[in-house]
Design a protein around this motif. Structure first.
Motif, short mmCIF file in Angstrom:
data_model
loop_
_atom_site.label_atom_id
_atom_site.label_comp_id
_atom_site.label_asym_id
_atom_site.label_seq_id
_atom_site.Cartn_x
_atom_site.Cartn_y
_atom_site.Cartn_z
N UNK A 172 -27.88 49.87 -14.36
CA UNK A 172 -26.97 50.93 -13.63
C UNK A 172 -26.22 50.35 -12.53
N UNK A 173 -26.26 49.20 -12.18
CA UNK A 173 -25.17 48.57 -11.22
C UNK A 173 -24.02 48.11 -11.80
N UNK A 174 -23.00 48.00 -11.09
CA UNK A 174 -21.62 47.89 -11.64
C UNK A 174 -21.13 46.33 -11.49
N UNK A 179 -22.00 40.60 -9.72
CA UNK A 179 -21.50 39.68 -9.09
C UNK A 179 -22.05 39.10 -7.61
N UNK A 180 -22.36 40.10 -6.68
CA UNK A 180 -22.68 39.79 -5.62
C UNK A 180 -23.84 39.36 -5.55
N UNK A 181 -24.87 39.67 -6.27
CA UNK A 181 -26.15 39.27 -6.44
C UNK A 181 -26.24 37.75 -7.29
N UNK A 207 -19.65 44.18 -20.95
CA UNK A 207 -18.45 44.18 -20.27
C UNK A 207 -18.77 44.11 -18.67
N UNK A 208 -19.77 44.57 -18.15
CA UNK A 208 -20.14 44.51 -16.75
C UNK A 208 -20.32 42.98 -16.59
N UNK A 209 -21.05 42.09 -17.35
CA UNK A 209 -21.26 40.85 -17.05
C UNK A 209 -19.79 40.07 -17.27
N UNK A 210 -19.08 40.43 -18.23
CA UNK A 210 -17.81 39.78 -18.34
C UNK A 210 -17.07 40.04 -17.04
#
Ligand code: WTA
Length: 652
Positions: A172-174, A179-181, A207-210
């Protein structure tokens, strides 16, 4: 919660007279007997040495139980070597339990998989080989961004097997949060899926990983993608690989090498009081010992006959300790469900319990309150007679919800274990052993055997029964966090500086006249929304990063279902004041910056924020507004008329 309000809430709870002793039959067959408390008291840290040797198979035995010479940095089971995946898998197969079901998986659309210990061992060996062939080595970090599917557990255990450190990021994280993690942990590999199913529809994850990897300058060399919902995905050649191409084709032979007891097992990010999430670091031997111990004793686990179901997502610590690790280390059979409780109907959970004969259910008060709202007629339609033990976690459970849980789900007989713990503690810290302690609606009650819990006043002195203060832990414990990834100073400052030689949990608590502990919520700027930790500062930073926002203040307001809800007060810049859609825009902006779970329930546009003369926002007053209460003492404000101005602006 302010001290006054905590006090009021507690006064009401003090009238709680109900006690539920275990039945004679339950007590006689219980894993945890009264002697467990005596042994823990008498043996000190040696109690944990015994548990470690009983519950785990060590490659090399440890020579020292606890090295606390560099406090607060603990070393447990010094000199011992152990492999987490071997303990969760191979050893059960070697013991002839290969045919026992490890995971009953039920997808949201109704697809099922039955995975035995032999199957799971094979899968993990393949994944370990695949990750190694991609260059992942001992000590490397692997980011995991997966839904609740068996591959999530396979990935975590494959990492543990080769000594790579997983960092699971909740789906559920964007993209930005992911990216920051990834950056903070300097992850080499990301494991994700095309997506999952949510409320009957495919929902995307890739898509979030991309998005997270779009900007250059990251450390990721490969992305392994599990095919789950068959939706089309964008593909980066050379970087992206299908799970079925790399894992399914890998060899299923892999020998687990033992790692040092203090070898890092995982990093899990959690919200703190500042904008930057903390990478909580856990290591191997102590973590496995205490998670396995509590899973056995708190839930009265009989692995031959029980079916355990922890409903938490693997993105949270509960899913780490009580889905991925402890149940498997203990050789239990568990249910894993991918979807939401109301798809395709509001009886889905009860249908699953009936179908798989679930005997131990572990869930959060938010879920229970939601079911209460839907009505008892729904669970009543199903056969829930298999249920023996009910667990609660994540937030205080109010006595009404506790009673409903006991009567409607537990048939008026299953003991309820309310378990208090944190990402940082790794495993249960306060929980009544169900065959020993008479339970009390709303109270987590007593420390787990071997754990030193106390409630202290401002000065760090233990408070007498009947009084409240701050929850602390007085002695190191096996599953304690070993630090904050890359930030040892923050570890000391956050947990060990408030009181001398005690771990400060950040929770308020009271002892009742029996000495039982009642949790009263956070005393810092951390909110608890549906049992998920979110920081006010993090959401404020997200809001002010939008060009229309000049200033923002966020508070957690009491919410009947979710425990707390996010309420934001914003001051807008110039032309944004005329934008009718600004609230929607800002809610979506927070979802993009952090994730949908952080979306404020309400965003209130105000002309000013209440501040003290030194410029500190008085959140207490905003909380009064958010909860529709008369506003408290505002005399220390730099401008005492501000609260009236806010009230007037909100009436418009
Ligand atoms: C809260 C979740 C009351 C508490 C395992 C803690 C609870 C924070 C309980 C940790 C409980 C957890 N009763 N409050 N049984 N369990 N909490 O790190 O405020 O996501 O500090 O770990 O949840 O949340 P976390």
């Amino acid at each position: 919660m302010s001290a006054d309000r905590q006090g009021d809430a507690f006064e009401n709870l003090l009238h709680e007279e109900r006690r539920f002793p275990p039945s004679e039959e339950f007590a006689a067959n219980a894993v945890a007997q009264p002697s467990l408390y005596d042994e823990a008291r008498e043996q000190g840290t040696e109690f944990w040495a015994r548990q470690a040797r009983e519950l785990l198979t060590w490659d090399q035995d440890f020579t020292e139980t606890l090295d606390w010479s560099d406090a607060p940095f603990a070393k447990w089971f010094v000199g011992g070597t152990v492999n987490a995946a071997y303990n969760a898998l191979d050893r059960h197969v070697e013991a002839g339990l290969g045919d026992r079901v490890a995971i009953h998986f039920e997808g949201e659309p109704g697809d099922t998989r039955t995975i035995t210990y032999a199957d799971l061992t094979r899968e993990v060996k393949k994944a370990a080989n695949a990750f190694e062939s991609l260059g992942v080595q001992k000590g490397d970090r692997v980011a995991v961004y997966l839904p609740m599917i068996p591959e999530a557990v396979v990935t975590m255990l494959a990492c543990a097997r080769i000594g790579a450190v997983h960092s699971v990021v909740f789906g559920g994280f964007s993209a930005d949060a992911l990216r920051s993690r990834i950056d903070d942990a300097e992850a080499k590999l990301v494991v994700t899926s095309d997506g999952t199913y949510r409320r009957g529809k495919p929902s995307a994850l890739k898509p979030a990983v991309d998005g997270a990897l779009e900007r250059e300058g990251h450390t990721v060399t490969n992305v392994v993608v599990v095919r789950r919902n068959n939706e089309p995905v964008d593909w980066t050649e050379g970087r992206d690989l299908w799970w079925h191409d790399v894992v399914d084709t890998a060899s299923d032979e892999h020998t687990a090498v033992a790692h040092d007891a203090e070898h890092p097992l995982f990093i899990l990010y959690t919200s703190g009081t500042t904008g930057k999430p903390k990478g909580i670091l856990h290591t191997t031997g102590g973590y496995l010992t205490q998670t396995a111990f509590t899973h056995r004793n708190t839930f009265d686990l009989h692995p031959e006959t029980d079916v355990f179901w922890c409903t938490a997502d693997i993105g949270w610590v509960t899913g780490h300790s009580y889905v991925a690790y402890a149940p498997l280390v203990n050789g239990a059979t568990q249910l894993m469900y991918e979807g939401t409780p109301d798809t395709p109907h509001q009886g889905r959970w009860w249908e699953l319990i009936e179908k798989y004969r679930v005997s131990i259910l572990y869930t959060a008060p938010t879920a229970i309150r939601t079911f209460m709202k839907w009505g008892r007629d729904i669970p009543k339609k199903y056969d829930l007679s298999s249920i023996r033990v009910l667990g609660s976690v994540g937030e205080p459970i109010n006595p009404e919800a506790w009673m409903w849980y006991r009567e409607v789900i537990g048939g008026g007989k299953a003991p309820i274990v309310d378990t208090w713990w944190q990402t940082e503690t790794g495993a249960h810290m306060i929980a009544p052993m169900p065959g020993v302690i008479s339970t009390k609606p709303g109270s987590a009650q007593v420390a787990v055997p071997g754990i030193a819990i106390d409630v202290v006043d401002e000065m760090g002195a233990s408070v007498p029964d009947g009084s409240g203060g701050y929850l602390v832990i007085r002695e190191p414990w096996p599953a304690m966090l070993r630090g904050i990834w890359g930030d040892p100073q923050r570890f000391k400052d956050t947990y060990w500086s408030r009181f001398d030689a005690m771990y400060f949990a950040g929770d308020g608590a009271k002892k009742d006249s029996d000495g039982d502990i009642w949790l009263l919520g956070r005393v810092d700027d951390v909110m608890n929304i549906s049992g998920h930790r979110l920081s006010t500062t993090e959401i404020e930073s997200a809001l002010v990063s939008h060009p229309s926002v000049a200033e923002a203040a966020v508070v957690g307001a009491t919410d009947e279902t979710t425990g707390e809800a996010v309420v934001a007060f914003v001051i807008l810049r110039g032309s944004a004041k005329d934008d009718d859609d600004i609230v929607t825009t800002l809610r979506n902006h927070v979802a993009k910056e952090i994730g949908p779970i952080a979306k404020p329930r309400n965003i209130l546009v105000v002309p000013e924020l209440p501040k003290t003369r030194s410029g500190k926002i008085m959140r207490r007053l905003l909380k009064d507004v958010a909860e529709g209460r008369e506003v408290g003492d505002a005399t220390t404000l730099s401008d005492p008329t501000i609260m009236q101005q806010i009230a007037v602006s909100l009436r418009k």
